[in-house]
Design an enzyme around this catalytic site. Sequence first.
Site, PDB file in Angstrom:
ATOM      1  N   CYS A  49       0.826  -1.207   0.000  1.00  0.00           N
ATOM      2  CA  CYS A  49       0.000   0.000   0.000  1.00  0.00           C
ATOM      3  C   CYS A  49       0.866   1.266   0.000  1.00  0.00           C
ATOM      4  O   CYS A  49       1.710   1.450   0.878  1.00  0.00           O
ATOM      5  CB  CYS A  49      -0.886  -0.032   1.253  1.00  0.00           C
ATOM      6  SG  CYS A  49      -1.682   1.541   1.597  1.00  0.00           S
ATOM      7  N   TRP A  83      -7.960  -6.758   5.173  1.00  0.00           N
ATOM      8  CA  TRP A  83      -6.623  -7.358   5.173  1.00  0.00           C
ATOM      9  C   TRP A  83      -6.579  -8.469   6.206  1.00  0.00           C
ATOM     10  O   TRP A  83      -7.282  -8.409   7.205  1.00  0.00           O
ATOM     11  CB  TRP A  83      -5.578  -6.306   5.549  1.00  0.00           C
ATOM     12  CG  TRP A  83      -5.489  -5.154   4.602  1.00  0.00           C
ATOM     13  CD1 TRP A  83      -6.168  -3.968   4.694  1.00  0.00           C
ATOM     14  CD2 TRP A  83      -4.679  -5.053   3.426  1.00  0.00           C
ATOM     15  NE1 TRP A  83      -5.825  -3.144   3.643  1.00  0.00           N
ATOM     16  CE2 TRP A  83      -4.906  -3.783   2.853  1.00  0.00           C
ATOM     17  CE3 TRP A  83      -3.775  -5.914   2.804  1.00  0.00           C
ATOM     18  CZ2 TRP A  83      -4.279  -3.350   1.695  1.00  0.00           C
ATOM     19  CZ3 TRP A  83      -3.138  -5.476   1.642  1.00  0.00           C
ATOM     20  CH2 TRP A  83      -3.391  -4.222   1.099  1.00  0.00           C
ATOM     21  N   PHE A 124     -11.765  -0.611   6.012  1.00  0.00           N
ATOM     22  CA  PHE A 124     -10.774  -1.149   6.962  1.00  0.00           C
ATOM     23  C   PHE A 124      -9.396  -1.019   6.317  1.00  0.00           C
ATOM     24  O   PHE A 124      -8.823  -1.994   5.816  1.00  0.00           O
ATOM     25  CB  PHE A 124     -11.100  -2.603   7.284  1.00  0.00           C
ATOM     26  CG  PHE A 124     -12.509  -2.781   7.802  1.00  0.00           C
ATOM     27  CD1 PHE A 124     -12.863  -2.290   9.056  1.00  0.00           C
ATOM     28  CD2 PHE A 124     -13.470  -3.422   7.036  1.00  0.00           C
ATOM     29  CE1 PHE A 124     -14.158  -2.447   9.533  1.00  0.00           C
ATOM     30  CE2 PHE A 124     -14.769  -3.583   7.508  1.00  0.00           C
ATOM     31  CZ  PHE A 124     -15.114  -3.085   8.757  1.00  0.00           C
ATOM     32  N   SER A 125      -8.874   0.185   6.321  1.00  0.00           N
ATOM     33  CA  SER A 125      -7.667   0.457   5.532  1.00  0.00           C
ATOM     34  C   SER A 125      -6.396   0.431   6.378  1.00  0.00           C
ATOM     35  O   SER A 125      -6.432   0.586   7.600  1.00  0.00           O
ATOM     36  CB  SER A 125      -7.813   1.828   4.851  1.00  0.00           C
ATOM     37  OG  SER A 125      -8.031   2.821   5.818  1.00  0.00           O
ATOM     38  N   GLU A 141      -4.967   7.788   9.014  1.00  0.00           N
ATOM     39  CA  GLU A 141      -4.721   8.728   7.917  1.00  0.00           C
ATOM     40  C   GLU A 141      -3.213   8.951   7.790  1.00  0.00           C
ATOM     41  O   GLU A 141      -2.591   9.610   8.631  1.00  0.00           O
ATOM     42  CB  GLU A 141      -5.461  10.049   8.191  1.00  0.00           C
ATOM     43  CG  GLU A 141      -5.188  11.148   7.188  1.00  0.00           C
ATOM     44  CD  GLU A 141      -5.275  10.702   5.732  1.00  0.00           C
ATOM     45  OE1 GLU A 141      -6.268  10.081   5.327  1.00  0.00           O
ATOM     46  OE2 GLU A 141      -4.307  10.963   4.988  1.00  0.00           O
ATOM     47  N   SER A 142      -2.644   8.394   6.722  1.00  0.00           N
ATOM     48  CA  SER A 142      -1.181   8.395   6.584  1.00  0.00           C
ATOM     49  C   SER A 142      -0.568   9.791   6.555  1.00  0.00           C
ATOM     50  O   SER A 142       0.514  10.011   7.090  1.00  0.00           O
ATOM     51  CB  SER A 142      -0.779   7.632   5.320  1.00  0.00           C
ATOM     52  OG  SER A 142      -1.308   8.272   4.177  1.00  0.00           O
TER      53      SER A 142
END
Length: 322
Positions: A49, A83, A124-125, A141-142
Amino acid sequence: MKSDALIPRSENGDFQRPGAQFRDVISPDPDGRFPAESGRYHLYVSYACPWAHRTLIVRKLKGLENIVGVTVVHPHMSLVESWRFYNSEDGAAEEGCVPDPLHPGVKRLKELYLKADPEYSGRFSVPVLWDKTNGTIVSNESSEIIRMLNSAFNYLLPPEKQKIDLYPPRLQLQIDSVNLQIYENINNGVYKCGLAKGQQAYDRAIEDLFTQLDAVESHLQVKHDEGPFYFGRLLTETDIRLFVTVIRFDIVYYNLFKTNRKMIRLDYPNIHRWMQNLYWNISEFRLTTNVGHIKQHYFSLTILNPWAIVPDGPLPEVVPIS
Ligand SMILES: N[C@@H](CCC(=O)N[C@@H](CS)C(=O)NCC(=O)O)C(=O)O
């Protein structure tokens, strides 16, 4: 529900990435809800990702490996079930994946989201920044996680790592404005091409993507005399945010997401040189890039690639500096 219905799109068929829902912040303030402490926080990531890749690069650049833990999920993701963690039936292709070390018995990332909020109804990230003390998610939140990693733990770091500032005050306005364009047209732009539903949505996305790549190419050509980074002499979060998409471009997006008007290696000499420098000369970029996971993940998206065949090329996957 058909898996296609799980891809969020506008009425015009444009892919629309939903906003992240956990938006808390780790701060150096010892009295805050999420104070910066060694060993308290854990990142759940996928090597595949690009958004999670941002956090891995910053964690390594800042020397936070012993302060913030990491678990890598299996590269195959289910749009419905999310995942999953490594299990004993997985083989060598899943290099680097382990069962969840914090929650024995948990099989899917989804379960952590529901532990944090039983009412949660979003995607579901990855990445997920987990707080072991409160048993909850601080942030998914990256862009915000990398800002925390950049500064919140400085007091625990040696001077040479404290000094690394990927969001330096004098460049902040420029960084914010460039990030926005790069996010819209490139980072998320490749997804808009790949997940467009209909020719017109794709046509819009591909035009925006290559217009922005052309602009970055010209920018890097001009900046090259000042230094190897996006803003010349200083490595910033803009380099990281752009790198994670560019490194995947020829390998997966060009083919799977139909971003095939041009290739980075053949058509964008300045972007290519900039990327090669980061990958080959700054180990934090190379060591967090796992081409095997990237290919395994994207080409397993059967909604785009029904037989999940992983293509052989391009070879070499990342062209060495000549
Ligand atoms: N806004 C998020 C986006 C993260 C994201 O979309 N991650 C993808 C993987 S590349 C994901 O985990 N998607 C799972 C899903 O949508 O079910 C961020 O930048 O952190």
